[in-house]
Design a protein around this motif. Sequence first.
Motif, PDB file in Angstrom:
ATOM      1  N   ASP A 159       2.345  24.547 -10.659  1.00  0.00           N
ATOM      2  CA  ASP A 159       3.500  24.315 -11.357  1.00  0.00           C
ATOM      3  C   ASP A 159       4.571  25.572 -10.506  1.00  0.00           C
ATOM      4  N   PRO A 160       5.860  25.367 -11.446  1.00  0.00           N
ATOM      5  CA  PRO A 160       6.595  24.085 -12.116  1.00  0.00           C
ATOM      6  C   PRO A 160       6.931  22.924 -11.322  1.00  0.00           C
ATOM      7  N   SER A 161       7.426  23.178 -10.439  1.00  0.00           N
ATOM      8  CA  SER A 161       7.705  21.927  -9.656  1.00  0.00           C
ATOM      9  C   SER A 161       7.147  20.964  -9.503  1.00  0.00           C
ATOM     10  N   ALA A 162       5.965  21.165  -9.735  1.00  0.00           N
ATOM     11  CA  ALA A 162       4.753  20.138  -9.120  1.00  0.00           C
ATOM     12  C   ALA A 162       5.152  18.821  -9.997  1.00  0.00           C
ATOM     13  N   CYS A 163       4.995  17.563  -8.706  1.00  0.00           N
ATOM     14  CA  CYS A 163       5.233  16.876 -10.321  1.00  0.00           C
ATOM     15  C   CYS A 163       4.215  15.177  -9.896  1.00  0.00           C
ATOM     16  N   PHE A 164       3.760  15.401 -10.441  1.00  0.00           N
ATOM     17  CA  PHE A 164       1.999  14.006  -9.775  1.00  0.00           C
ATOM     18  C   PHE A 164       2.428  12.912 -11.003  1.00  0.00           C
ATOM     19  N   PRO A 165       1.854  11.347 -10.182  1.00  0.00           N
ATOM     20  CA  PRO A 165       1.848  10.840  -9.116  1.00  0.00           C
ATOM     21  C   PRO A 165       3.147  10.985  -8.295  1.00  0.00           C
ATOM     22  N   SER A 205       8.115   8.065   1.996  1.00  0.00           N
ATOM     23  CA  SER A 205       7.724   7.250   2.956  1.00  0.00           C
ATOM     24  C   SER A 205       6.324   7.050   3.065  1.00  0.00           C
ATOM     25  N   PHE A 206       5.800   7.777   2.280  1.00  0.00           N
ATOM     26  CA  PHE A 206       4.243   6.943   2.658  1.00  0.00           C
ATOM     27  C   PHE A 206       3.906   6.105   1.974  1.00  0.00           C
ATOM     28  N   VAL A 207       4.342   5.125   2.242  1.00  0.00           N
ATOM     29  CA  VAL A 207       4.063   3.653   1.527  1.00  0.00           C
ATOM     30  C   VAL A 207       5.002   2.674   2.514  1.00  0.00           C
ATOM     31  N   GLU A 208       4.197   1.522   2.021  1.00  0.00           N
ATOM     32  CA  GLU A 208       5.004   0.327   3.696  1.00  0.00           C
ATOM     33  C   GLU A 208       6.171   0.403   3.378  1.00  0.00           C
ATOM     34  N   TYR A 209       6.982   0.119   1.987  1.00  0.00           N
ATOM     35  CA  TYR A 209       8.002  -0.161   1.867  1.00  0.00           C
ATOM     36  C   TYR A 209       8.856   1.097   0.883  1.00  0.00           C
ATOM     37  N   THR A 210      10.016   1.482   0.614  1.00  0.00           N
ATOM     38  CA  THR A 210      10.496   2.652  -0.151  1.00  0.00           C
ATOM     39  C   THR A 210      12.030   2.523  -0.445  1.00  0.00           C
ATOM     40  N   ARG A 234       1.026  -1.211  -0.115  1.00  0.00           N
ATOM     41  CA  ARG A 234      -0.133  -0.261  -0.276  1.00  0.00           C
ATOM     42  C   ARG A 234       0.709   0.765  -0.167  1.00  0.00           C
ATOM     43  N   ALA A 235       0.209   2.280  -0.009  1.00  0.00           N
ATOM     44  CA  ALA A 235       1.201   3.596   0.010  1.00  0.00           C
ATOM     45  C   ALA A 235      -0.256   4.861  -0.858  1.00  0.00           C
ATOM     46  N   ALA A 236       0.178   5.866   0.044  1.00  0.00           N
ATOM     47  CA  ALA A 236      -0.414   6.976  -0.306  1.00  0.00           C
ATOM     48  C   ALA A 236       0.130   7.474  -1.349  1.00  0.00           C
ATOM     49  N   VAL A 237      -0.862   7.920  -2.059  1.00  0.00           N
ATOM     50  CA  VAL A 237      -0.149   8.442  -3.070  1.00  0.00           C
ATOM     51  C   VAL A 237      -1.320  10.040  -4.256  1.00  0.00           C
ATOM     52  N   ALA A 238       0.045  10.905  -3.751  1.00  0.00           N
ATOM     53  CA  ALA A 238      -0.100  12.135  -4.173  1.00  0.00           C
ATOM     54  C   ALA A 238      -0.436  12.574  -5.550  1.00  0.00           C
ATOM     55  N   ARG A 239      -1.873  12.964  -6.318  1.00  0.00           N
ATOM     56  CA  ARG A 239      -2.104  11.865  -7.104  1.00  0.00           C
ATOM     57  C   ARG A 239      -2.624  13.857  -8.358  1.00  0.00           C
ATOM     58  N   LYS A 240      -3.010  14.603  -7.199  1.00  0.00           N
ATOM     59  CA  LYS A 240      -3.400  15.313  -8.039  1.00  0.00           C
ATOM     60  C   LYS A 240      -3.210  17.122  -7.438  1.00  0.00           C
ATOM     61  N   ALA A 241      -2.541  17.886  -7.201  1.00  0.00           N
ATOM     62  CA  ALA A 241      -2.278  19.527  -6.981  1.00  0.00           C
ATOM     63  C   ALA A 241      -3.558  19.402  -5.817  1.00  0.00           C
ATOM     64  N   GLU A 292      -5.352  17.762  -3.200  1.00  0.00           N
ATOM     65  CA  GLU A 292      -6.297  16.823  -3.026  1.00  0.00           C
ATOM     66  C   GLU A 292      -5.614  15.719  -2.401  1.00  0.00           C
ATOM     67  N   PRO A 293      -6.754  15.058  -1.173  1.00  0.00           N
ATOM     68  CA  PRO A 293      -6.104  14.335  -0.315  1.00  0.00           C
ATOM     69  C   PRO A 293      -4.861  13.262  -0.882  1.00  0.00           C
ATOM     70  N   LEU A 294      -4.414  12.523  -0.681  1.00  0.00           N
ATOM     71  CA  LEU A 294      -3.785  11.397  -0.776  1.00  0.00           C
ATOM     72  C   LEU A 294      -5.166   9.886  -0.606  1.00  0.00           C
ATOM     73  N   VAL A 295      -4.227   9.273  -2.493  1.00  0.00           N
ATOM     74  CA  VAL A 295      -4.987   8.177  -2.733  1.00  0.00           C
ATOM     75  C   VAL A 295      -4.492   6.947  -1.960  1.00  0.00           C
ATOM     76  N   MET A 296      -5.286   6.147  -0.840  1.00  0.00           N
ATOM     77  CA  MET A 296      -4.686   4.889  -0.522  1.00  0.00           C
ATOM     78  C   MET A 296      -4.636   3.788  -1.893  1.00  0.00           C
ATOM     79  N   GLU A 297      -3.679   3.172  -2.247  1.00  0.00           N
ATOM     80  CA  GLU A 297      -3.578   2.274  -3.563  1.00  0.00           C
ATOM     81  C   GLU A 297      -2.914   1.286  -3.436  1.00  0.00           C
ATOM     82  N   GLU A 298      -2.021  -0.038  -3.784  1.00  0.00           N
ATOM     83  CA  GLU A 298      -1.426  -0.882  -4.385  1.00  0.00           C
ATOM     84  C   GLU A 298      -0.252  -0.752  -5.087  1.00  0.00           C
TER      85      GLU A 298
END
Lengths: 389, 390
Positions: free
Chosen positions: B68-74, B157-162, B21-28, B30-36
């Motif tokens: 922008d422009p330093s933003a990186c998603f996901p 670090s918002f992930v079970e393994y990094t 599992r990870a908490a992914v930042a998908r969009k500026a 917006e809440p993080l999305v918990m996904e595999e």
Amino acid sequence: MDKTTKISSKSTSGKPIRCRAAVARKAGEPLVIEEVIVAPPQTGEVRVKIICTSLCYSDVTFLNLKDPPASFPRILGHEAVGVIESVGEGVSEFVEGDMVIPIFMSECGECTDCKSKKSNLCSKFPFKISPWLHDGTSRFTDLKGETIYHFLFVSSFTEYTVVHIANVTKVDSAIPPNRACLLSCGVSTGVGAAWKSANVEAGSTVAIFGLGSIGLAVAEGARLCGAAKIIGVDINPEKFETAKAFGVTDFVDSRSTGNKRVSQIINDMTDGGADYCFECVGRAFLVEEAFASSRKGWGKTIVIGVDQPGSQLKFNSFDVLHFGKTISGSLFGGLKPKTDIQTLIKRYMDKELELDKFVTHEVGFADINKAFDLLIGGKSLRCVIWMDK
Amino acid sequence: MDRAHIDESSKSSAGKPIRCRAAVARKAGEPLVMEEVIVAPPKFEEVRIRIICTSLCHTDVTYLKLKDPSACFPRILGHEAVGVVESVGEGVTEFHKGDTVIPIFMSECAECRDCKSKKSNLCSKFPFEISPWLHDGTSRFTDLKGQTLYHFMFVSSFVEYTVVHVANVTKLDSPIPPNRACLLSCGVSTGVGAAWRSANVEEGSTVAIFGLGSIGLAVAEGARLCGAAKIIGIDLNPEKFEIAKGFGITDFVNSRGCGDKRVSQIINEMTSGGADYCFECAGKAFLVEEAYACCRKGWGKTIVIGLDKPDSKLTFSSLEVLSQGKTIMGSTFGGLKPKSDIPIIIKRYMDEELELDKFVTHEVSFEDINKAFDLLLEGKSIRCVIWMDK
């Protein structure tokens, strides 16, 4: 014009002295040699007979400046050496006949700053470009009775001046006067900036922006500290040959860098930036260039050149936060006048500190305006003006 | 969602991708999305870490919101954490499976001129940057559609393994609890170090701290440990003052309650001429300038710690810089060398000198990670610890 009154039998003590002065009467115009009246010293003051004085660019700046803190008529000059003619009430530190250097930086010896090793900025008599002595009055009048303003608490372009004891330090009479006067401002400022303010380590790399007297004095100071590489940056490549004698090892002609910025060239020459960068001209963009030329991790940028009032330095917040660099300024090289000048004199007498090379010209007092021409024309480093010639 | 079933006991995961599992930042914004996600094995000089717990720092919030422009998603955010080494890549001798470690955004290669010098903590082999990659310019993360997920500050670090480069890992030899250890990965070390290392606060000094968030409070804690006599806290939220007392703050200035006077004027009056050390911990140019105005002439130091917008400029009067005897400097990660200085800080915690408990105001489980963001944005938390295994 007659020579000055001789000090022989304390005949002048307690009385006004009539003597020659070179008075700045109008912005941008030559000094006028005329007779003036110099009042006796008041409490805590001494009257000094000037032996010789040297011209510093700050004198030129304040001759040419029209607006405050420029003031006219004024007795300029602040690098000098002289002999105590008489002392005011309450003065025990000096006696008639002492050889002394007057200094624009005060040292009262009592305030928190004077007592601290970390500061040379006396808070009882703070640094100021004042038209007066510390009590807010002048000791000079012209023959019409008009007040003449002081300069930097010193005013040395006159046969006699009055100075507060916080602005005087005694010197060993073994040092020739035309070397002693240099320690009153320029050379001390530069050497001190490297030695005291920056604390240049042996083996360091140093970059100096501006190869006037101050820049060359910084080089001399860095040389004494054992710097391994001393880079001089100037717009005038003619200065490079002279600068070699002051310890400068490498040169950057800032008008011939093509597309590259000076900082880029220095970063290339030093594999990442100099350990210490000194700005000795007084231009904001050069301070910013110096900052960019200092090494990440520990590079220090030291501001020494005096810029126009209102001038601003701008840095990227990110760079200041993340590059590990330091920015600071240095007034009178961070030196405490009364203690540190003695150290410099000793180093000169021990033949470590070299002063002879700073004096490129000498003139008599009547020719003082020639000293200005030489400096403005870029032809001199220090021109010594002798009173008794 | 099921937890990741990784059987580390039989080394079955080493060398293979891990699905977790990870908490992914998908969009500026917006809440993080918990996904595999899939976490590739560590490459040369890298280690893969199973995160035990992680804490939220304002820099994560800043980069979640950045457009922008330093933003990186996901992207997988998070950079304050503690974990256990699951496997090591080739060429790794410093760490072994099972080591408890702290990953740190500041690199320390130990070979470059900076790492070898006492004067610098700015590794030049792996310079500080807010990069979307590991040092080799690639990512170890993909989502289930095979899309690359960006790293953050070399940690993520918002992930079970990094996966982290060994230059960004410090071993923990101490029984310090994980929800204290993770704090040393960024915020507390940055603040304590700024006072201790960067500024070298002397005993008996006067210190002024602009901004009483976690960093400012950590600076106060550091100044307290250094023996500062007076620690002035400045903030626009007077509710922070009561808590700040517990961190060593002795005096307060409400920057919105100054009337006609500037904050610097008030501080100059309170300190008879200025503080010996002024720390800016909010990331605002005008506050850095204010801090400069109220550090003491003659020897005052102004230290910039707060991270401002990328194009922000600091402006100073040239004549003041020349003639006031003040120094301006910045501090990244408190001037600390990660591998040598963090053990010192840990020792001071274990010796009960450095206090860490007071920094942790909230604890949540991984699936509630977005609550940590809410708490921080609402000004309700100092550090919220996020536990992976709850």
